[in-house]
Design a protein around this motif. Structure first.
Motif, mmCIF file in Angstrom:
data_model
loop_
_atom_site.group_PDB
_atom_site.id
_atom_site.type_symbol
_atom_site.label_atom_id
_atom_site.label_comp_id
_atom_site.label_asym_id
_atom_site.label_seq_id
_atom_site.Cartn_x
_atom_site.Cartn_y
_atom_site.Cartn_z
ATOM 1 N N VAL A 82 -6.349 -36.391 -30.720
ATOM 2 C CA VAL A 82 -6.751 -37.098 -31.928
ATOM 3 C C VAL A 82 -5.704 -36.934 -33.021
ATOM 4 C CG1 VAL A 82 -8.441 -37.139 -33.807
ATOM 5 C CG2 VAL A 82 -9.216 -36.998 -31.432
ATOM 6 N N PRO A 99 -10.722 -32.793 -35.759
ATOM 7 C CA PRO A 99 -10.958 -34.193 -35.371
ATOM 8 C C PRO A 99 -12.261 -34.738 -35.957
ATOM 9 C CG PRO A 99 -11.298 -32.719 -33.513
ATOM 10 C CD PRO A 99 -10.688 -31.900 -34.603
ATOM 11 N N THR A 148 -3.364 -39.870 -34.561
ATOM 12 C CA THR A 148 -3.508 -40.160 -35.990
ATOM 13 C C THR A 148 -2.149 -40.190 -36.675
ATOM 14 O OG1 THR A 148 -5.703 -39.148 -36.068
ATOM 15 C CG2 THR A 148 -4.524 -39.352 -38.151
ATOM 16 N N GLU A 167 -8.578 -32.332 -26.625
ATOM 17 C CA GLU A 167 -9.035 -33.561 -27.271
ATOM 18 C C GLU A 167 -8.664 -33.564 -28.750
ATOM 19 O OE1 GLU A 167 -10.375 -37.268 -27.689
ATOM 20 O OE2 GLU A 167 -10.315 -36.207 -25.761
ATOM 21 N N GLU A 188 -12.320 -38.138 -38.099
ATOM 22 C CA GLU A 188 -13.218 -39.254 -37.767
ATOM 23 C C GLU A 188 -14.119 -39.604 -38.947
ATOM 24 O OE1 GLU A 188 -16.623 -40.502 -34.447
ATOM 25 O OE2 GLU A 188 -15.625 -38.547 -34.349
#
Length: 516
Positions: free
Chosen positions: A128, A183, A132, A124, A187
């Motif tokens: 990300v 990540p 990005t 995951e 975020e």
């Protein structure tokens, strides 16, 4: 430090720097710790209290994946999925194995790795990061547009689904285009100013002084082999004479430098130096769409023929004139190309044939390339083109030089493969092609090369793409520059040319050891 391309220069005097670093010394010696061979404990084999003090002349504007930052910064806190080995082979880092097909690249990830903030490194996290980078405007986004979707197969397996065969994708993943960041920090939006990676050194905000010193201390529970220096300090001394004085006086251990500093460095007796090829730049014509001042290929060819890169090489001896972007032995190199030799009469004839359309162009420059741009602007002016150079601070330059606001620009092209170079600057949807224009000839040549995948025909077909780009004068005036490093042999050993290709401001941090 004229060729440093992605920095925000933060002025600090040598006197101030000395006060800041006064309590930060480099301790030499070896440890007798029996756990020194155990990977995952960064202090094992590391000299306690040792500090490596490095000057690259400034600091990144942003630490976020997809942002343009130089390798000398990025490769302290960050690691890639894969890396370029000493012989150019691709070796695993955060990925341990991979499987390539024309439809997908599937990566098996290393277990037991966490980011500096405790976030797990898993499939995951890779998803990300790649998304990005793909969605961040800039040249790094271009090569990742081929990634149509990303599947998290399981926590340790991630599959990048491709829109077309892309055998160069693994090579792209070795470069500074694809660092892996937390990540959670991405975020939260904090990653731009606070790097959070998986490397052996973690950013220490409490010990850092913004604009003066960035401190990276030992990362708890680091998964990899031990490193020599416990702490890496990055400092900012943008002026060459001041950086030389700091190195000679023992205030720093390593710096980038320039040819005009060699006599002072050599006289010190304790300073060693090396150079390696790190910089490729060339002007690119952005305003080549319908009605653009560089729409006519003859106008572009005229400008290319008016530029004399030999003048630049005479003024800056560490620049080498090249006929094309790729070097012999690299995919994309075309042995038949001769570039655009300086020929003022031919340039004038081409411009006359085009009807002498008005060229009133502004180029955006900054501290490290303004002189080069002014040379080119003056040379184009000899055939009647009016090209002016506007100076801007680095943050504005990095944001705007290739945004389409300016009809032409000069910047670094560090792409290692012709696929990446084409996708970054010349394809119709390339981030570096704000006009959105691509000729049928170029698209056909690129489509054929991409379809060839990794077959024997691919090298020949990519050399055809390089020829079309030159024939259409989409860019020209290729030069290559050396990165020059100097270090104090009494405080640091192991400095060598990095295995990463065409990356500026870089040293092999992991192999460095305190001198004893």
């Amino acid at each position: 430090m004229k060729k440093s391309t992605l920095l925000v220069r933060s002025l600090v005097s040598v006197t101030t720097l000395g006060l800041v670093l006064g309590a930060c010394t480099s301790t030499s010696g070896e440890t007798d710790d029996p756990a020194a061979t155990q990977a995952g404990d960064v202090s094992s084999g590391t000299v306690p209290g040792s500090v490596l003090r490095v000057n690259w002349g400034g600091f990144p504007e942003s630490w976020a994946p997809g942002a343009e930052m130089e390798a000398g910064f990025l490769r302290v806190p960050y690691e890639n999925l894969v890396a370029s080995g000493p012989d150019g082979e691709i070796v695993g880092v955060l990925a341990t194995s991979w499987e390539e097909t024309d439809e997908a690249l599937t990566l098996t990830l290393r277990e037991g790795v966490t980011f500096h903030d405790g976030t797990p490194f898993d499939a995951e996290a890779v998803k990300v990061n790649i998304e990005t980078i793909k969605n961040t405007p800039g040249p790094y986004a271009g090569p990742f547009q081929v990634v149509e979707s990303i599947d998290v197969v399981d926590p340790q397996t991630v599959r990048l689904n491709l829109s077309e065969p892309t055998p160069s994708l693994l090579t792209t993943l070795t470069t500074r285009a694809a660092p892996m960041a937390s990540p959670a920090a991405i975020e939260a939006g904090t990653i731009a100013q606070t790097p959070v990676g998986t490397g052996p050194w973690a950013y220490d905000a409490t010990a850092s002084i913004p604009g003066t010193r960035l401190v990276f201390g030992p990362a708890d529970g680091y998964w990899g082999e031990p490193v020599g220096f416990e702490t890496v300090q990055l400092v900012s001394i943008p002026e060459d004479n001041a950086a030389t004085a700091a190195l000679v006086n023992g205030e720093i251990d390593l710096t980038d430098t320039e040819v005009n500093q060699f006599s002072t460095l050599d006289a010190a007796g304790t300073i060693e130096r090396l150079s390696y090829p790190a910089i490729r730049n060339n002007p690119i014509f952005f305003d080549r769409g319908p009605g653009g001042m560089f729409e006519d290929v003859r106008v572009r060819q005229a400008a290319c023929s008016a530029i004399d890169t030999e003048v630049l090489a005479e003024l800056e001896p560490d620049w080498q004139v090249r006929t094309q972007h790729f070097a012999e032995g690299e995919q994309g190199f075309n042995p038949d190309l001769q570039g655009y030799p300086h020929d003022l009469a031919k340039a004038q004839d081409l411009y006359d044939e085009a009807g002498n359309p008005p060229v009133d162009a502004e180029m955006l420059a900054t501290v490290f390339n303004e002189n080069q741009m002014k040379i080119y602007a003056e040379q184009m002016g000899e055939i009647g083109m009016n090209v002016t150079v506007q100076s801007a601070p680095p943050p504005q330059y990095f944001t705007e030089w290739n945004s389409g606001r300016y009809p032409l620009g000069l910047g670094g092209n560090d792409e290692l493969t012709p696929f990446d170079w084409y996708k970054a600057w010349f394809a119709a949807d390339a981030p570096g092609n704000p006009s959105g224009v691509e000729s049928p000839e170029l698209k056909a040549a690129a489509d054929a090369a991409i379809a060839a995948g990794s077959t024997e025909q691919a090298d020949l077909l990519w050399s055809v793409v390089t020829k079309v780009i030159q024939d259409e004068a989409l860019t020209c005036a290729h030069v290559a520059g050396e990165e020059l490093l100097a270090w104090n042999a009494e405080t640091v050993t192991g400095v060598a040319e990095p295995s990463e290709r065409w990356e500026t401001n870089l040293v092999n941090y992991r192999d460095l050891r305190p001198a004893s």
